[in-house]
Write an enzyme that holds these catalytic residues in place. Structure first.
Site, PDB file in Angstrom:
ATOM      1  N   HIS A  80      86.052  67.266  -9.430  1.00  0.00           N
ATOM      2  CA  HIS A  80      86.030  65.910  -9.975  1.00  0.00           C
ATOM      3  C   HIS A  80      86.593  64.905  -8.974  1.00  0.00           C
ATOM      4  O   HIS A  80      86.004  63.841  -8.722  1.00  0.00           O
ATOM      5  CB  HIS A  80      86.820  65.871 -11.290  1.00  0.00           C
TER       6      HIS A  80
ATOM      7  N   CYS B 240      76.820  28.524  -2.881  1.00  0.00           N
ATOM      8  CA  CYS B 240      78.136  28.682  -2.265  1.00  0.00           C
ATOM      9  C   CYS B 240      79.156  29.240  -3.251  1.00  0.00           C
ATOM     10  O   CYS B 240      80.323  29.382  -2.922  1.00  0.00           O
ATOM     11  CB  CYS B 240      78.641  27.355  -1.700  1.00  0.00           C
TER      12      CYS B 240
END
Length: 873
Positions: free
Chosen positions: A464, A852
């Site tokens: 894991h 932006c």
């Protein structure tokens, strides 16, 4: 007794109802059968596959944690009958039992986060028949696994209650591994597990069909477990209503000792990208043994000598799968009595370095085109490659404490912590941490994400910890047996090779080299990466095929130099207010200016002149750094009170200081500065409104910009400033500010004797501005979409308040598919953008359009801006 292998599988027809059906064999639609169901179809083309029933459930009903849809189990029973014919075994039969696994299949892969239940169909009677067929040791091993997994996953019984009984039995028998327990031991363990059930008031259903129903229900419910919710949140997986469930006939890696086992393999090395069959294999094991890291697995390459025919078949199948899926594959397989079964395949998680190598190599090998290669490299992969690496690995050799498996490459430095909760808490307060665990589980994902790196004492390359760390690009060292982690004392004792143990306590510094597997004492120096090798190759392909330009946000000359070095084609946003915060002298100057303009003091001109000098110096540095590339400069945007102390002694001291400088009473200054505070600053005196009320501020900024441009031009450097007026919603607002800008530009060009190539434009961040874009384009030569404010004003919410109080719930409950400040709201905010683009271009066909806001860094939002035909992000 060894049963003969079943005959080849046959293709079965899908049920007629596509809305709610059970498909005994893939292919199935991804939205119905989930990612696993769809990819099982690919596996089936090339290999033996344990038959799978994939219920196609209406996702909303399953994700809500309600009862299973009416009629579902009837359809499951119909599919099971077909599988029984294929397997020549019968579900629920004591004489010839067929067992099932129930697995999740969400539309997007979530490795390790969803629940699985194995060995469904055993009870006190059926286990006797299984023992008669295949031996007691195997049968009772399957039964104890069912009792533990069903209790844990389906009934919610504490996992450690079972683990304690198993650990105690192994200690009593003097063995370390589960496989060393014999049949009598397992019978005893089964009774111990039944005692746990009885103590907690639970019971394992003896009806196999009820087991299957409850298992299916549990996998559906696992969609809502905290770890799954956390994983989706971390990965920004939204818009999915639930998971599919796949019911597969069991094949058994624990059937025999010598020729059965289970494994995980990748068609290429997920850490480096090298072309090799990479993975691990455990003899005499089931799939959960691999994930749990209970035993140290063998490299899958050892199968080439231990089981050469199986290895050759596995290599052949996985190679074909990679060619078919056009990507590196992560495959799970089981060998049962010398026969290979492929359980699943999926596109494998990989590190950034591996992603680049795989993409570039697959083009060289003719598997992918250059365009396809660009698309399999995710934005997060590139982000990983921009992180630091160790400066000199040879310099820290004396500080190496231990070496484990190099599970995920890179350099990580942090203070060691021993549980996920502490990792999240320390990270939230700005600390860099290394998460040290015996082994990780899905419940640890929050802490793993917060940590700089992860180290474990157990687990292999497909454990894991390794899989999750690679997916996130976090350095990871796992399976380091020299680590003795003590959760109670919050420390780890490391057995060095020289025989001298070293104790590292919570909060002490460790460094991890995930590339070599080294765990190093202290903070080791790191360096920034460079754009070379496969990264340079991939980015050359990106540049070859992309249309959108990539600009940057830069507020200082240093920022501009870094951006230019990394390939920025312009500056899309220079926030002039940020220049005022860089030194105490500058913040003092801006405060004097505020007081002067508010009090209409004779000192106003001197205050503005001082600020102009600071700004001119910064603009000269930015223009030099960008050397002719466009530089978009936003005029002062935030309300003036943001530059002032809010209250208390700091404000009083400031008022006294400014009063002395301006020759007025402190009370007069205090009253005027306090009057700057607003009930709703976002909607108040800011942006172009500030320049209209105080035109001297706009004049000062324009003078700084144009004088800086003129000076740089005279030094022989080309300059292209773009002056942007913020927060415009009315035509005359823009006209007012542009008149000031052009007047100053004309004066400076005349005084300096130079011609400045400049443009004026506006930010589209007010809904009225978007609606009036056609009119604004009569003046504006470019639009830049300020999507943060546009989102706030379109939704009528404050970002900070909304994210703190209700947006998370909106996303988790499905009211919104995503946080609109992370990914553009296409239907609402996107419609504003669409209208502004259309109306602006109708007025000025060559108008330049860019973004932006923060959405310019979000891949999903960028796709929308590309569709809208913007020029840059």
């Amino acid at each position: 007794m060894v049963r003969a292998s079943p005959p080849p599988f046959k293709t079965l027809p899908a049920p007629a109802d596509p809305g709610l059906a059970v498909v005994p064999f893939p292919p199935v639609l991804k939205d119905h059968g989930g990612n696993r169901g769809r990819q099982l179809g690919a596996v089936r083309k090339f290999s033996p596959l344990d038959p799978a029933a994939t219920p196609r459930i209406r996702p909303v009903r399953c994700a809500a944690g309600k009862q299973l849809p009416e009629g579902l189990m009837s359809e499951v029973k119909g599919a099971v009958l077909l599988i029984q014919d294929d397997m020549h075994e019968t579900f629920g039969s004591p004489e010839n039992p067929l067992l099932f696994s129930v697995r999740s299949g969400a539309a997007l892969s979530m490795p390790g986060m969803m629940d699985t239940v194995l060995n469904l169909g055993l009870n006190d009677t059926i286990v006797l028949g299984l023992a008669k067929q295949h031996g007691e040791r195997f049968a009772y091993d399957c039964y104890r696994r069912l009792l533990q997994m069903f209790g844990d996953v389906v009934l919610g019984m504490p996992h450690h209650d079972f683990e304690e009984r198993l650990t105690a039995l192994k200690a009593k028998k003097g063995v370390k591994l589960d496989i060393e327990l014999d049949a009598e031991d397992l019978k005893f363990l089964i009774q111990e597990y039944k005692d746990v059930y009885e103590r907690l008031g639970q019971v394992l259903p003896q009806d196999p069909w009820e087991q299957l129903r409850m298992g299916i229900d549990a996998v559906f419910r696992s969609w809502k477990t905290p770890r799954a919710v956390k994983y989706r949140s971390l990965h920004k997986i939204t818009g999915l209503k639930g998971t599919a469930v796949n019911v597969q006939a069991m094949v058994f890696g624990n059937r025999t000792v010598e020729d059965s086992g289970t494994g995980v393999c990748f068609t290429r090395n997920p850490a480096t990208g090298e072309r090799e069959l990479f993975g691990e294999f455990l003899f005499n094991a089931q799939g959960e043994d691999m994930v749990a890291g209970i035993r140290t697995p063998l490299p899958v390459s050892e199968l080439e000598t231990r089981m050469p025919a199986i290895y050759k078949e596995l290599l052949d199948i996985t190679t074909k799968l990679e060619l078919d899926m056009k990507d590196m594959q992560d495959c799970e397989f089981t060998v049962q009595e010398g026969r290979l079964f492929m359980l699943q395949t999926r596109n494998g998680k990989r590190t950034g370095a591996a992603a680049l190598k795989i993409a570039v190599d697959m083009v060289k090998e003719g598997i992918l085109t250059e365009k396809e290669a660009v698309l399999i490299v995710e934005p997060r992969h590139l982000d990983q490659l921009l992180h630091p690496t160790f400066v000199d690995e040879s310099a820290y050799k004396k500080d190496v404490l231990a070496t484990g498996l190099a599970a995920s490459p890179g350099a990580a430095i942090g203070r060691v912590v021993f549980n996920a909760e502490d990792a999240e808490e320390w990270h939230a307060r700005g600390e860099k941490v290394i998460l040290c665990r015996i082994e990780t589980s899905p419940e640890d994902v929050g802490g793993m994400h917060a940590a700089e790196g992860i180290c474990t004492s157990r687990g292999g390359m497909t454990s894991h910890a390794a899989v999750v760390a690679r997916g996130w690009g976090k350095p990871c060292v796992c399976g380091c047996e020299a680590l003795r982690v003590d959760y109670k004392l919050q420390q780890v004792t490391i057995d060095r090779k020289d025989g001298i143990p070293v104790v590292v306590k919570e909060g002490e510094w460790l460094s991890l080299n995930g590339t070599t597997g080294e765990i190093i004492l202290g903070q080791q120096p790191v360096e920034d990466p460079a754009l070379v090798g496969d990264l340079a190759t991939l980015m050359s392909w990106v540049d070859k095929y992309r249309r959108l330009q990539v600009w940057t946000n830069a507020d200082t000359p240093e920022d501009a130099k870094v951006a230019r070095a990394n390939g920025a084609q312009g500056i899309g946003l220079t926030r002039t207010e940020h220049m005022f915060f860089s030194t105490p002298q500058r913040i003092a100057a801006v405060r004097r200016m505020i007081a002067a303009v508010e009090l209409h003091s004779p000192a106003e001109a001197d205050a503005l002149k001082e600020l102009e000098q600071y700004q001119r110096e910064d603009f000269e540095g930015i223009f030099h750094a960008m050397y002719g590339l466009p530089v978009t400069i936003r005029l002062l945007d935030p309300p003036l009170h943001e530059f002032l102390p809010h209250e208390g002694p700091a404000l009083s001291n400031l008022c006294q200081q400014i009063a002395a400088e301006l020759g007025v009473e402190p009370d007069v200054v205090h009253a005027r500065l306090e009057g700057l505070s607003e009930s709703n600053p976002m909607m108040g005196l800011r942006g172009c409104r500030l320049g209209i009320v105080h035109p001297g501020i706009t004049e000062m900024q324009a003078s700084a910009i144009f004088n800086a441009a003129a000076n740089v031009i005279k030094s022989g450097v080309s300059v292209h400033p773009k002056l942007m007026v913020p927060l415009v919603g009315v035509y005359d607002e823009l006209q007012n500010q542009v008149d000031i800008l052009r007047k100053v530009a004309d004066r400076v060009q005349k005084d300096k004797g130079v011609k400045i190539r400049y443009q004026v434009g506006t930010m589209i961040e007010v809904p009225r501005g978007a609606l009036q874009a056609g009119k604004l384009a009569e003046i504006a030569e470019f639009f830049s979409f300020g999507t943060n404010d546009l989102t706030q004003m379109t939704f009528g919410i404050s970002r900070d308040d909304a994210q703190a109080k209700f947006l998370t719930q909106y996303v988790s409950s499905g009211i919104l598919s995503r946080d609109p400040f992370d990914t553009i709201d296409v239907d609402g905010v996107g419609e504003m953008v669409r209208l502004a683009v259309k109306r602006g271009r109708e007025t000025r066909p060559d108008i330049e359009l860019g973004i932006c806001g923060e959405h310019g860094g979000d891949p999903a939002s960028i796709a929308f801006f590309e569709k809208m035909g913007l020029d840059y992000v």
